[in-house]
Design an enzyme around this catalytic site. Structure first.
Site, PDB file in Angstrom:
ATOM      1  N   ASP A 221      20.682 -25.073  26.049  1.00  0.00           N
ATOM      2  CA  ASP A 221      19.626 -25.924  25.500  1.00  0.00           C
ATOM      3  C   ASP A 221      19.664 -27.249  26.261  1.00  0.00           C
ATOM      4  O   ASP A 221      20.600 -27.495  27.035  1.00  0.00           O
ATOM      5  CB  ASP A 221      19.881 -26.128  23.991  1.00  0.00           C
ATOM      6  CG  ASP A 221      18.721 -26.776  23.254  1.00  0.00           C
ATOM      7  OD1 ASP A 221      17.643 -26.943  23.854  1.00  0.00           O
ATOM      8  OD2 ASP A 221      18.907 -27.121  22.072  1.00  0.00           O
ATOM      9  N   CYS A 261      15.740 -21.954  23.674  1.00  0.00           N
ATOM     10  CA  CYS A 261      14.745 -22.195  22.619  1.00  0.00           C
ATOM     11  C   CYS A 261      13.488 -22.878  23.151  1.00  0.00           C
ATOM     12  O   CYS A 261      12.449 -22.800  22.528  1.00  0.00           O
ATOM     13  CB  CYS A 261      15.376 -23.001  21.489  1.00  0.00           C
ATOM     14  SG  CYS A 261      15.884 -24.656  21.970  1.00  0.00           S
ATOM     15  N   ARG A 289       9.103 -16.386  17.416  1.00  0.00           N
ATOM     16  CA  ARG A 289       9.189 -17.392  16.349  1.00  0.00           C
ATOM     17  C   ARG A 289       8.149 -17.070  15.282  1.00  0.00           C
ATOM     18  O   ARG A 289       8.420 -17.131  14.084  1.00  0.00           O
ATOM     19  CB  ARG A 289       8.907 -18.800  16.911  1.00  0.00           C
ATOM     20  CG  ARG A 289       9.984 -19.394  17.793  1.00  0.00           C
ATOM     21  CD  ARG A 289      11.210 -19.788  17.006  1.00  0.00           C
ATOM     22  NE  ARG A 289      10.932 -20.742  15.948  1.00  0.00           N
ATOM     23  CZ  ARG A 289      10.813 -22.058  16.111  1.00  0.00           C
ATOM     24  NH1 ARG A 289      10.976 -22.597  17.305  1.00  0.00           N
ATOM     25  NH2 ARG A 289      10.562 -22.863  15.070  1.00  0.00           N
TER      26      ARG A 289
HETATM   27  N1  NVA Z   1      18.162 -29.133  20.584  1.00  0.00           N
HETATM   28  C1  NVA Z   1      16.764 -29.415  20.815  1.00  0.00           C
HETATM   29  C2  NVA Z   1      15.940 -28.252  20.353  1.00  0.00           C
HETATM   30  C3  NVA Z   1      14.458 -28.435  20.542  1.00  0.00           C
HETATM   31  C4  NVA Z   1      13.673 -27.277  19.993  1.00  0.00           C
HETATM   32  C5  NVA Z   1      16.364 -30.683  20.091  1.00  0.00           C
HETATM   33  O1  NVA Z   1      16.818 -30.875  18.960  1.00  0.00           O
HETATM   34  O2  NVA Z   1      15.626 -31.486  20.665  1.00  0.00           O
HETATM   35  N1   CP Z   2      12.005 -24.298  20.142  1.00  0.00           N
HETATM   36  C1   CP Z   2      11.285 -25.178  19.427  1.00  0.00           C
HETATM   37  O1   CP Z   2      11.562 -25.419  18.266  1.00  0.00           O
HETATM   38  O2   CP Z   2      10.242 -25.726  20.102  1.00  0.00           O
HETATM   39  P1   CP Z   2       9.308 -26.921  19.638  1.00  0.00           P
HETATM   40  O3   CP Z   2      10.137 -28.179  19.684  1.00  0.00           O
HETATM   41  O4   CP Z   2       8.188 -26.932  20.626  1.00  0.00           O
HETATM   42  O5   CP Z   2       8.817 -26.655  18.236  1.00  0.00           O
END
Ligand code: NVA
Ligand code: CP
Length: 308
Positions: A221, A261, A289
């Site tokens: 991530d 993700c 999703r």
């Molecule tokens: N770890 C990331 C996930 C985004 C979908 C965040 O929290 O920004």
């Molecule tokens: N993976 C995810 O939650 O993406 P968004 O931040 O675009 O919703």
């Protein structure tokens, strides 16, 4: 009044219920692909509260709810009285007296817990600083759709110790697979957040290449999650080397898949050849999703439905 079911972490479901959700999501997806409507939530309204940005979460919940025959209310927290300091408990009482189900994306897990504590209707965690259960629900569904049961497999996590990792750790103990985790020095997992069962499914590695060895699913991530922007520069230095590239993927199981993700930063946590390459499932992961969350919305509002 019956207490509503919530989905604030994966642990709000039993293992059997998770298996039901995977099965139901597959059924919902297949039906949609055949062009058959499925209006199980007609006249229900989902209220979505966003305190952070989103593309996938917003689109998947909104389109999914509409496909189920329901309605959606999009609330950017900044445009509501939340931003002007109205207490969470008051907001919760009011919104849950009108909407049938609520999805919240925010900073502190404590906020969604407080909201749920005062809500008359189910509350779904659409990402907090601590957890991202909807994403891992969809990720496990995606893995199993392509490779069969995840139980007994190893999942390699390379990178930050963030909301995604803690939800993966929740899933590992529930579904009985191993987590191989490599995070840079200074970014260790907070042991106090893990149960004994979660510890038993976790192995940590100083070298990301060792974490990847033999793994069936390799995932990562962003180096700086939403809310961590002030640490961007420091993290760019600290995370060098904690990325997924062709060498990392080559150490995984022969049929290993890559997942993320999204949004992703090519050239940082993942190389372009991996995310855009043949082992990557990221696009179907994003689409899933919606299918997984449709199963979740139905489940929280109606319980388990017949899936023939
Ligand atoms: N770890 C990331 C996930 C985004 C979908 C965040 O929290 O920004
Ligand atoms: N993976 C995810 O939650 O993406 P968004 O931040 O675009 O919703």
């Amino acid at each position: 009044m019956m207490k509503p079911r919530h989905f604030l972490t994966l642990n709000d479901c039993s293992v059997d219920e998770l298996h039901y959700l995977f099965k139901r999501a597959a059924w919902i997806k297949a039906r949609l692909k055949r062009g058959e409507p499925c209006h199980t939530l007609s006249d229900k309204t989902l209220a979505m509260i966003f305190e952070k940005s989103s593309t996938r979460t917003r689109v998947s919940f909104e389109v999914g709810m509409l496909q189920l025959g329901g309605n959606v209310l999009m609330l950017s927290a900044g445009d509501t009285q939340i931003a002007r300091g109205e207490p969470v408990k008051d907001t919760s009482r009011v919104i849950s007296s009108m909407a049938d189900i609520v999805m919240i994306r925010t900073y502190a897990q404590a906020m969604v817990e407080e909201f749920a504590g005062y809500s008359r209707v189910p509350v779904i965690n659409g990402l907090t600083d601590e957890y991202h259960p909807c994403q891992v629900l969809a990720d496990v569904f995606t893995y199993q759709e392509h490779r069969g049961p995840i139980t007994g497999k190893a999942v390699a996590w390379i990178g930050d110790t963030n909301n995604m990792l803690y939800s993966w750790i929740n899933a590992s103990a529930m579904l009985n697979f191993k987590m191989h985790v490599s995070t840079p020095p200074g970014y260790a997992i907070d042991d106090s957040r893990l149960t004994d069962a979660e510890h038993a499914h976790l192995e940590t590695f100083a070298d990301p290449l060792d974490a990847a060895r033999g793994a069936s699913l390799i995932t990562t991530d962003v180096w700086a999650s939403m809310g961590m922007e002030a640490e961007n520069e420091k993290r760019m230095r600290d995370f060098k080397g904690w990325h997924v590239d062709g060498e990392v993927m080559s150490l995984g199981a022969p049929d290993a898949v890559f997942m993320h993700c999204l949004p992703a930063h090519r050239g940082e946590e993942v190389s372009a050849d991996v995310i855009d390459g043949p082992q990557s499932l990221v696009w179907v992961e994003a689409e899933n999703r919606m299918h997984a969350q449709k199963a979740l919305l139905e489940f929280l509002l109606l319980g388990q439905l017949k899936t023939d």
